[in-house]
Design an enzyme around this catalytic site. Structure first.
Site, PDB file in Angstrom:
ATOM      1  N   ARG A   1      -3.941   9.027  -4.171  1.00 16.69           N
ATOM      2  CA  ARG A   1      -3.297   9.233  -2.558  1.00 16.69           C
ATOM      3  C   ARG A   1      -1.819   9.099  -2.359  1.00 16.69           C
ATOM      4  O   ARG A   1      -1.345   9.289  -1.444  1.00 16.69           O
ATOM      5  CB  ARG A   1      -3.824   8.105  -1.684  1.00 16.69           C
ATOM      6  CG  ARG A   1      -4.913   8.219  -0.823  1.00 16.69           C
ATOM      7  CD  ARG A   1      -5.490   7.050  -0.277  1.00 16.69           C
ATOM      8  NE  ARG A   1      -6.246   7.127   1.245  1.00 16.69           N
ATOM      9  CZ  ARG A   1      -7.330   7.177   1.147  1.00 16.69           C
ATOM     10  NH1 ARG A   1      -8.179   7.229   0.088  1.00 16.69           N
ATOM     11  NH2 ARG A   1      -7.977   7.271   2.161  1.00 16.69           N
TER      12      ARG A   1
ATOM     13  N   LYS B   1     -14.710  14.458   2.648  1.00 15.62           N
ATOM     14  CA  LYS B   1     -14.637  14.036   1.381  1.00 15.62           C
ATOM     15  C   LYS B   1     -15.812  13.337   0.657  1.00 15.62           C
ATOM     16  O   LYS B   1     -16.193  13.400  -0.335  1.00 15.62           O
ATOM     17  CB  LYS B   1     -13.306  13.164   0.929  1.00 15.62           C
ATOM     18  CG  LYS B   1     -11.934  13.601   0.982  1.00 15.62           C
ATOM     19  CD  LYS B   1     -10.848  12.978   0.488  1.00 15.62           C
ATOM     20  CE  LYS B   1     -10.580  11.594   1.343  1.00 15.62           C
ATOM     21  NZ  LYS B   1     -10.760  10.579   1.820  1.00 15.62           N
TER      22      LYS B   1
ATOM     23  N   ARG C   1      -4.084   6.299   9.847  1.00 18.49           N
ATOM     24  CA  ARG C   1      -4.684   6.899   8.686  1.00 18.49           C
ATOM     25  C   ARG C   1      -4.104   8.252   8.520  1.00 18.49           C
ATOM     26  O   ARG C   1      -3.919   8.661   7.168  1.00 18.49           O
ATOM     27  CB  ARG C   1      -5.932   6.629   8.354  1.00 18.49           C
ATOM     28  CG  ARG C   1      -6.364   5.190   8.009  1.00 18.49           C
ATOM     29  CD  ARG C   1      -7.669   4.876   8.536  1.00 18.49           C
ATOM     30  NE  ARG C   1      -8.732   5.821   7.731  1.00 18.49           N
ATOM     31  CZ  ARG C   1      -9.917   6.003   8.425  1.00 18.49           C
ATOM     32  NH1 ARG C   1     -10.223   5.502   9.553  1.00 18.49           N
ATOM     33  NH2 ARG C   1     -10.772   6.842   7.900  1.00 18.49           N
TER      34      ARG C   1
ATOM     35  N   ARG D   1     -16.914   2.282  11.196  1.00 14.75           N
ATOM     36  CA  ARG D   1     -16.147   1.556  10.337  1.00 14.75           C
ATOM     37  C   ARG D   1     -14.956   1.098  11.092  1.00 14.75           C
ATOM     38  O   ARG D   1     -14.377   1.604  12.164  1.00 14.75           O
ATOM     39  CB  ARG D   1     -15.534   2.476   9.413  1.00 14.75           C
ATOM     40  CG  ARG D   1     -15.884   2.414   8.031  1.00 14.75           C
ATOM     41  CD  ARG D   1     -15.812   3.648   7.111  1.00 14.75           C
ATOM     42  NE  ARG D   1     -14.119   3.764   7.095  1.00 14.75           N
ATOM     43  CZ  ARG D   1     -13.860   4.616   6.041  1.00 14.75           C
ATOM     44  NH1 ARG D   1     -14.533   5.389   5.564  1.00 14.75           N
ATOM     45  NH2 ARG D   1     -12.594   4.565   5.870  1.00 14.75           N
TER      46      ARG D   1
ATOM     47  N   ARG E   1     -17.898   8.942  13.926  1.00 14.16           N
ATOM     48  CA  ARG E   1     -18.493   8.520  12.568  1.00 14.16           C
ATOM     49  C   ARG E   1     -19.117   6.999  12.592  1.00 14.16           C
ATOM     50  O   ARG E   1     -18.624   6.003  13.116  1.00 14.16           O
ATOM     51  CB  ARG E   1     -17.519   8.630  11.431  1.00 14.16           C
ATOM     52  CG  ARG E   1     -17.898   7.898  10.237  1.00 14.16           C
ATOM     53  CD  ARG E   1     -17.086   8.629   9.126  1.00 14.16           C
ATOM     54  NE  ARG E   1     -15.890   7.834   8.982  1.00 14.16           N
ATOM     55  CZ  ARG E   1     -15.138   7.945   7.921  1.00 14.16           C
ATOM     56  NH1 ARG E   1     -15.269   9.096   7.051  1.00 14.16           N
ATOM     57  NH2 ARG E   1     -14.061   7.446   7.748  1.00 14.16           N
TER      58      ARG E   1
HETATM   59  P1  ADP Z   1     -10.589   7.552   4.533  1.00 15.72           P
HETATM   60  O1  ADP Z   1     -10.056   8.782   3.446  1.00 15.72           O
HETATM   61  O2  ADP Z   1     -11.464   8.107   5.505  1.00 15.72           O
HETATM   62  O3  ADP Z   1      -9.329   7.198   5.164  1.00 15.72           O
HETATM   63  P2  ADP Z   1     -11.514   5.948   2.322  1.00 15.72           P
HETATM   64  O4  ADP Z   1     -12.643   5.404   2.336  1.00 15.72           O
HETATM   65  O5  ADP Z   1     -11.213   7.081   1.096  1.00 15.72           O
HETATM   66  O6  ADP Z   1     -11.415   6.719   3.785  1.00 15.72           O
HETATM   67  O7  ADP Z   1     -10.342   4.861   2.360  1.00 15.72           O
HETATM   68  C1  ADP Z   1     -10.372   3.697   3.245  1.00 15.72           C
HETATM   69  C2  ADP Z   1      -9.014   2.740   3.145  1.00 15.72           C
HETATM   70  O8  ADP Z   1      -9.100   2.325   1.757  1.00 15.72           O
HETATM   71  C3  ADP Z   1      -7.716   3.526   3.365  1.00 15.72           C
HETATM   72  O9  ADP Z   1      -7.335   3.682   4.503  1.00 15.72           O
HETATM   73  C4  ADP Z   1      -6.952   2.435   2.442  1.00 15.72           C
HETATM   74  O10 ADP Z   1      -6.231   1.324   3.096  1.00 15.72           O
HETATM   75  C5  ADP Z   1      -7.832   2.186   1.169  1.00 15.72           C
HETATM   76  N1  ADP Z   1      -7.699   3.054   0.187  1.00 15.72           N
HETATM   77  C6  ADP Z   1      -8.581   3.766  -0.204  1.00 15.72           C
HETATM   78  N2  ADP Z   1      -8.135   4.575  -1.582  1.00 15.72           N
HETATM   79  C7  ADP Z   1      -6.781   4.096  -1.701  1.00 15.72           C
HETATM   80  C8  ADP Z   1      -5.929   4.565  -2.706  1.00 15.72           C
HETATM   81  N3  ADP Z   1      -6.110   5.435  -3.559  1.00 15.72           N
HETATM   82  N4  ADP Z   1      -4.726   3.822  -2.455  1.00 15.72           N
HETATM   83  C9  ADP Z   1      -4.369   3.044  -1.515  1.00 15.72           C
HETATM   84  N5  ADP Z   1      -5.114   2.495  -0.509  1.00 15.72           N
HETATM   85  C10 ADP Z   1      -6.599   3.155  -0.677  1.00 15.72           C
END
Ligand code: ADP
Ligand code: ZN
Length: 226
Positions: free
Chosen positions: A87, A13, A170, A159, A126
């Site tokens: 999400r 993504k 996750r 990360r 990653r």
């Molecule tokens: P990935 O999709 O690989 O988990 P992201 O960088 O999109 O990575 O998100 C990392 C973390 O940030 C998530 O695991 C969550 O804790 C938080 N996060 C990101 N976007 C949201 C969201 N829309 N609602 C709640 N938590 C979020």
């Protein structure tokens, strides 16, 4: 145009949204990137979000929704690529309300489809640049100099939430909370599914095709071709 990009952690993504938004001059809003930068800066929001992000749980809806609203309100008429938001269904409803205020709506939902086992494999290899967010992979796309970002010279590290336990968590959260959004957007006829199992360039091409399909159809009936 408002495009939301959906997909499991590790589906690409972030990488793909970034590429596409640069190419088409769309604003790329990645809630994960914003949260990581708030955490790094030690802001009030960062301190509230940190525990959730590190454990691989969702940050509470109120916090993330307010953060996103503040970002969109800076330039409500822009074209957006939303990466990592919504999400869950509640966030999707909040997004609809927010966009409605500016006469907008989610125009297309791009779903990067990838089996969980493959997603987990990618996360374990990653690495990201702590400074500019560039994404690498220890196996398929290493940095030229170990630990140093090719783009900005920043430190490239795994990360914290890519540690195996957290990555598994996750993916479980994604399956439970986020996959219901697929039906949500499918019912509206705006979901476009892209196979995310191939090479990044192949996935880019498929995404480009999905976007072109959207752009071709939108003027005709105003509903993304459906
Ligand atoms: P990935 O999709 O690989 O988990 P992201 O960088 O999109 O990575 O998100 C990392 C973390 O940030 C998530 O695991 C969550 O804790 C938080 N996060 C990101 N976007 C949201 C969201 N829309 N609602 C709640 N938590 C979020
Ligand atoms: Zn960098």
């Amino acid at each position: 145009m408002i495009a939301v990009v959906l997909g499991a952690p590790g589906s690409g993504k972030g990488t793909q949204s970034r590429l596409l938004s640069e190419k088409h001059r769309l604003s790329h809003v990645a809630t994960g990137d914003i949260l990581r930068s708030e955490i790094a800066m030690g802001t009030a929001l960062g301190r509230q979000a940190e525990g959730y992000v590190k454990k691989g749980r969702l940050v509470p809806d109120e916090l993330v929704t307010a953060m996103l609203a503040a970002r969109i309100e800076q330039a409500p008429k822009d074209d957006y690529f939303l990466d990592g938001f919504p999400r869950n269904l509640r966030q999707a409803e909040e997004l609809d309300k927010l966009l409605k205020r500016w006469g907008g709506r989610v125009d297309t939902a791009l779903f990067l489809s990838l089996p969980a086992s493959e997603a987990l494999k990618r996360l374990s290899a990653r690495q990201i640049c702590a400074k500019c967010g560039a994404v690498y992979n220890a196996i398929t796309k290493p940095t030229r100099k170990p630990g140093v970002c090719d783009v900005c010279g920043g430190a490239v590290v795994a990360r914290v939430d890519d540690a195996q336990e957290t990555a598994i968590q996750r993916i479980a959260v994604y399956e439970k909370e986020t996959t219901p959004l697929l039906d949500h957007y499918r019912r509206r006829g705006i979901l476009r599914e892209i196979d995310a199992a191939g090479e990044p360039t192949q996935i880019s091409r498929a995404l480009e095709a999905a976007l072109a399909d959207f752009w071709d159809h939108r003027d005709g009936d105003g509903n993304g071709g459906k």
